[in-house]
Design a protein around this motif. Structure first.
Motif, PDB file in Angstrom:
ATOM      1  N   THR A  27       0.789  -1.248   0.034  1.00 54.58           N
ATOM      2  CA  THR A  27      -0.020  -0.085   0.054  1.00 54.58           C
ATOM      3  C   THR A  27       0.892   1.238   0.021  1.00 54.58           C
ATOM      4  N   LYS A  28       1.977   1.278   0.533  1.00 50.43           N
ATOM      5  CA  LYS A  28       2.925   2.275   0.680  1.00 50.43           C
ATOM      6  C   LYS A  28       3.533   2.879  -1.084  1.00 50.43           C
ATOM      7  N   GLY A  29       3.513   1.829  -1.850  1.00 55.38           N
ATOM      8  CA  GLY A  29       3.833   2.174  -3.214  1.00 55.38           C
ATOM      9  C   GLY A  29       2.574   2.419  -3.949  1.00 55.38           C
ATOM     10  N   ALA A  30       1.415   2.279  -3.415  1.00 54.11           N
ATOM     11  CA  ALA A  30       0.380   2.516  -4.224  1.00 54.11           C
ATOM     12  C   ALA A  30      -0.033   1.359  -5.265  1.00 54.11           C
ATOM     13  N   HIS A  31       0.356   0.423  -4.858  1.00 52.64           N
ATOM     14  CA  HIS A  31       0.361  -0.777  -5.773  1.00 52.64           C
ATOM     15  C   HIS A  31      -1.002  -1.763  -5.527  1.00 52.64           C
ATOM     16  N   ALA A  32      -1.793  -1.128  -4.637  1.00 47.54           N
ATOM     17  CA  ALA A  32      -2.798  -2.039  -4.289  1.00 47.54           C
ATOM     18  C   ALA A  32      -4.220  -1.146  -4.279  1.00 47.54           C
ATOM     19  N   SER A  33      -5.153  -1.365  -4.324  1.00 50.57           N
ATOM     20  CA  SER A  33      -6.526  -0.494  -4.112  1.00 50.57           C
ATOM     21  C   SER A  33      -7.870  -1.394  -3.730  1.00 50.57           C
ATOM     22  N   ILE A  34      -8.634  -0.846  -2.993  1.00 52.86           N
ATOM     23  CA  ILE A  34      -9.850  -1.271  -2.873  1.00 52.86           C
ATOM     24  C   ILE A  34     -10.774  -0.332  -3.189  1.00 52.86           C
ATOM     25  N   ASN A  35     -11.459  -0.578  -4.247  1.00 54.22           N
ATOM     26  CA  ASN A  35     -12.494   0.546  -5.054  1.00 54.22           C
ATOM     27  C   ASN A  35     -13.998  -0.042  -4.857  1.00 54.22           C
ATOM     28  N   PHE A  36     -14.774   0.686  -5.074  1.00 55.20           N
ATOM     29  CA  PHE A  36     -16.180   0.307  -5.065  1.00 55.20           C
ATOM     30  C   PHE A  36     -17.120   1.180  -5.927  1.00 55.20           C
ATOM     31  N   LYS A  37     -18.185   0.587  -6.441  1.00 56.79           N
ATOM     32  CA  LYS A  37     -19.041   1.304  -6.866  1.00 56.79           C
ATOM     33  C   LYS A  37     -20.466   0.911  -6.614  1.00 56.79           C
ATOM     34  N   ILE A  38     -21.502   1.893  -6.458  1.00 60.03           N
ATOM     35  CA  ILE A  38     -22.804   1.726  -5.890  1.00 60.03           C
ATOM     36  C   ILE A  38     -23.542   2.584  -6.537  1.00 60.03           C
ATOM     37  N   LYS A  39     -24.871   2.117  -6.862  1.00 61.12           N
ATOM     38  CA  LYS A  39     -25.875   2.952  -7.634  1.00 61.12           C
ATOM     39  C   LYS A  39     -26.233   3.992  -6.860  1.00 61.12           C
ATOM     40  N   HIS A  40     -26.399   5.144  -7.406  1.00 58.88           N
ATOM     41  CA  HIS A  40     -26.667   6.392  -6.996  1.00 58.88           C
ATOM     42  C   HIS A  40     -28.113   6.496  -7.661  1.00 58.88           C
ATOM     43  N   LEU A  41     -28.968   6.518  -6.376  1.00 59.39           N
ATOM     44  CA  LEU A  41     -30.450   6.803  -6.688  1.00 59.39           C
ATOM     45  C   LEU A  41     -31.067   5.966  -7.896  1.00 59.39           C
ATOM     46  N   GLY A  42     -30.355   5.042  -8.196  1.00 57.28           N
ATOM     47  CA  GLY A  42     -30.801   3.898  -9.343  1.00 57.28           C
ATOM     48  C   GLY A  42     -30.590   4.452 -10.685  1.00 57.28           C
ATOM     49  N   TYR A  43     -29.699   5.861 -10.694  1.00 58.99           N
ATOM     50  CA  TYR A  43     -29.650   6.447 -12.076  1.00 58.99           C
ATOM     51  C   TYR A  43     -28.335   6.360 -12.766  1.00 58.99           C
ATOM     52  N   SER A  44     -27.264   6.231 -11.790  1.00 58.27           N
ATOM     53  CA  SER A  44     -25.723   6.201 -12.032  1.00 58.27           C
ATOM     54  C   SER A  44     -25.066   5.369 -11.154  1.00 58.27           C
ATOM     55  N   TRP A  45     -23.731   5.322 -11.370  1.00 56.75           N
ATOM     56  CA  TRP A  45     -22.724   4.737 -10.423  1.00 56.75           C
ATOM     57  C   TRP A  45     -21.833   5.794  -9.758  1.00 56.75           C
TER      58      TRP A  45
END
Length: 184
Positions: A27-45
């Motif tokens: 994580t120090k070298g920014a070679h790992a990530s935990i990303n997410f996506k969730i629907k916003h009001l059912g219209y977009s991500w």
């Protein structure tokens, strides 16, 4: 007799199963990530990430099913690219980071599908609730790095039902995980 003893000892060592190597997630070298996506009001991500986390894993390419994974996430490090929204997500309306500052994933079983993909099962503790989750994963690669170390990288996805963790909000969240570890 001496040659027989040496040969028997050498064969004994050669027949031992390979030991899994231990890695620290980079994580120090920014070679790992935990990303997410969730629907916003059912219209977009709505997309974002957790900026602060750490973890370890063990991995033996001869026996991927014996791998172990532990990841610790600082829930207050959630970043949806909007400060006011992040403040609301951190509140007791959602993550309640004051009461539940950490999330943790500990693998319980890893299945090697034989085609480069893995199913990583484990216990996720989030918002004070521990539930079993599965991550569909694959190995990206492994080898020596330019700095004299050795690395292995994996990617995976999973979907969580927020109500399972007593979190209000949209029904599900998709996680996109990218983990690169440095061999210890």
């Amino acid at each position: 007799m001496k040659k027989t003893l040496i040969a028997t000892t050498l064969l004994g060592f050669l027949s031992l199963p390979a030991l899994a190597a231990d890695y620290v997630i980079d994580t120090k070298g920014a070679h790992a990530s935990i990303n997410f996506k969730i629907k916003h009001l059912g219209y977009s991500w709505l997309t974002g990430r957790f900026n602060t986390f750490d973890g370890t894993f063990s991995y033996d390419k001869a026996n991927p099913g014996a791998a172990k994974v532990v990841v610790n996430i600082d829930t207050a490090s959630i970043d949806s690219n909007h400060a006011e929204r992040d403040k609301h997500i951190r509140s007791d309306d959602f993550l309640d980071v004051n009461q539940f500052p950490k999330a943790k994933f500990v693998s319980t079983n890893i299945t090697d599908n034989g085609d480069g993909t893995l199913v990583v099962a484990g216990d996720l503790t989030l918002h004070g609730v521990t539930k079993s989750v599965t991550i569909d994963a694959y190995k990206i690669g492994e080898g020596e790095d330019p700095w004299g170390g050795y690395r292995a990288g994996f990617s995976g996805t999973t979907q969580l039902t927020l109500a399972d963790f007593n979190i209000n909000g949209p029904a599900t969240i998709d996680l996109d995980l990218h983990i690169e570890g440095i061999k210890q």
